[in-house]
Design a protein around this motif. Structure first.
Motif, short mmCIF file in Angstrom:
data_model
loop_
_atom_site.label_atom_id
_atom_site.label_comp_id
_atom_site.label_asym_id
_atom_site.label_seq_id
_atom_site.Cartn_x
_atom_site.Cartn_y
_atom_site.Cartn_z
N ARG A 81 42.05 33.85 48.98
CA ARG A 81 43.11 33.15 49.71
C ARG A 81 43.10 31.66 49.37
O ARG A 81 44.13 31.08 49.05
N ILE A 82 41.91 31.04 49.40
CA ILE A 82 41.81 29.61 49.10
C ILE A 82 42.20 29.34 47.65
O ILE A 82 42.78 28.30 47.34
N ALA A 83 41.90 30.27 46.76
CA ALA A 83 42.22 30.10 45.34
C ALA A 83 43.70 30.31 45.04
O ALA A 83 44.13 30.13 43.90
N GLY A 84 44.47 30.72 46.04
CA GLY A 84 45.91 30.91 45.84
C GLY A 84 46.27 32.28 45.31
O GLY A 84 47.36 32.47 44.78
N ILE A 85 45.37 33.24 45.46
CA ILE A 85 45.63 34.62 45.03
C ILE A 85 46.04 35.39 46.28
O ILE A 85 45.21 35.71 47.11
N ASP A 86 47.32 35.65 46.40
CA ASP A 86 47.89 36.24 47.61
C ASP A 86 47.86 37.77 47.53
O ASP A 86 48.76 38.38 46.96
N GLN A 87 46.82 38.36 48.12
CA GLN A 87 46.65 39.82 48.08
C GLN A 87 47.80 40.53 48.78
O GLN A 87 48.31 41.53 48.29
N ARG A 88 48.19 40.02 49.92
CA ARG A 88 49.24 40.67 50.70
C ARG A 88 50.57 40.67 49.94
O ARG A 88 51.27 41.68 49.90
N ALA A 89 50.91 39.53 49.34
CA ALA A 89 52.17 39.43 48.59
C ALA A 89 52.16 40.41 47.42
O ALA A 89 53.18 41.05 47.13
N ALA A 90 51.02 40.55 46.75
CA ALA A 90 50.93 41.49 45.63
C ALA A 90 51.14 42.93 46.11
O ALA A 90 51.83 43.72 45.46
N MET A 91 50.56 43.28 47.25
CA MET A 91 50.74 44.63 47.79
C MET A 91 52.19 44.86 48.20
O MET A 91 52.77 45.89 47.87
N GLU A 92 52.76 43.90 48.93
CA GLU A 92 54.13 44.06 49.42
C GLU A 92 55.15 44.08 48.29
O GLU A 92 56.19 44.73 48.40
N ALA A 93 54.85 43.43 47.17
CA ALA A 93 55.75 43.42 46.01
C ALA A 93 55.57 44.66 45.15
O ALA A 93 56.27 44.84 44.16
N GLY A 94 54.62 45.52 45.53
CA GLY A 94 54.38 46.75 44.77
C GLY A 94 53.62 46.52 43.47
O GLY A 94 53.62 47.38 42.60
N GLU A 95 52.96 45.37 43.35
CA GLU A 95 52.21 45.07 42.14
C GLU A 95 50.86 45.78 42.10
O GLU A 95 50.39 46.16 41.03
N GLY A 96 50.25 45.92 43.26
CA GLY A 96 48.95 46.58 43.33
C GLY A 96 48.04 45.90 44.33
O GLY A 96 48.47 45.07 45.13
N SER A 97 46.75 46.26 44.26
CA SER A 97 45.79 45.72 45.20
C SER A 97 44.39 45.70 44.57
O SER A 97 44.15 46.36 43.56
N TRP A 98 43.52 44.97 45.20
CA TRP A 98 42.13 44.85 44.75
C TRP A 98 41.30 46.00 45.32
O TRP A 98 41.51 46.41 46.45
N ALA A 99 40.33 46.46 44.53
CA ALA A 99 39.41 47.48 45.00
C ALA A 99 38.03 47.21 44.41
O ALA A 99 37.92 46.79 43.25
N VAL A 100 37.01 47.46 45.20
CA VAL A 100 35.64 47.37 44.70
C VAL A 100 35.40 48.60 43.84
O VAL A 100 35.61 49.73 44.28
N THR A 101 34.98 48.37 42.60
CA THR A 101 34.71 49.49 41.69
C THR A 101 33.22 49.68 41.44
O THR A 101 32.81 50.75 41.00
N GLU A 102 32.44 48.65 41.72
CA GLU A 102 30.99 48.76 41.55
C GLU A 102 30.32 47.70 42.42
O GLU A 102 30.82 46.59 42.56
N ILE A 103 29.19 48.09 43.01
CA ILE A 103 28.44 47.14 43.83
C ILE A 103 26.96 47.45 43.75
O ILE A 103 26.56 48.61 43.74
N ALA A 104 26.18 46.40 43.67
CA ALA A 104 24.72 46.51 43.74
C ALA A 104 24.27 45.51 44.80
O ALA A 104 24.77 44.38 44.83
N ILE A 105 23.40 45.94 45.67
CA ILE A 105 22.97 45.06 46.76
C ILE A 105 21.46 45.19 46.97
O ILE A 105 20.91 46.29 46.84
N GLY A 106 20.83 44.08 47.22
CA GLY A 106 19.40 44.07 47.51
C GLY A 106 19.15 43.37 48.83
O GLY A 106 19.69 42.30 49.08
#
Length: 159
Positions: A53-78
């Motif tokens: 959001r702070i970087a100016g990447i509007d997730q909601r606008a991308a979803m509403e415009a039908g462009e797509g959305s972000w998804a976690v594809t891999e995660i490692a946690i310790g």
């Protein structure tokens, strides 16, 4: 007399780091007052969303415009040490790599609000991909790619 609550304070960039504060509430813990393991992922997710959001990447606008959305594809946690009820936490996120359709973000959660004196609790590495509405990887726009690259390099984010 009722005091007004302080204004909402979002995360902020300090050089190449995005810093996001959180507090451990009762709902985050198990019966012993220790944060339940899955909630560290929630703190990290909130920090990543705030960073975008702070970087100016509007997730909601991308979803509403039908462009797509972000998804976690891999995660490692310790997990290093437990967070406890009422702890002040600091989630520090840094962009490690920008690829065609994905971004790799390193995250760590500290107890305290200072990156120098905070106690390291959890460290993670997350790959997030931008997906089309059909669920297929979709190349980042040049604008988004430039924003992530600027973040990674600790530069001013393009307007």
């Amino acid at each position: 007399m009722v005091n007004a609550p302080p204004p909402f304070i979002p995360g902020a960039f300090v050089g190449a780091e995005h810093r996001f504060r959180a507090r451990v509430y009762f709902e985050d813990t198990d019966l012993s007052g220790i944060v339940y393991h899955a909630n560290y992922l929630r703190y990290m997710e909130r920090a990543r969303s705030d960073m975008l959001r702070i970087a100016g990447i509007d997730q909601r606008a991308a979803m509403e415009a039908g462009e797509g959305s972000w998804a976690v594809t891999e995660i490692a946690i310790g997990y290093r040490r437990p967070a406890r009820l009422d702890d002040d936490l600091l989630v520090v996120s840094t962009v490690e790599a920008v690829r065609g359709a994905s971004v790799i973000i390193a995250q760590r959660i500290l107890r305290g609000t200072d990156t120098l004196t905070g106690e390291s609790l959890t460290e993670g590495r997350v790959t997030v991909a931008f997906l089309s509405p059909a669920g297929r990887p979709r190349r980042l726009s040049d604008d988004w790619s430039n924003r992530f690259t600027a973040i990674m390099n600790g530069e001013t984010i393009p307007c």
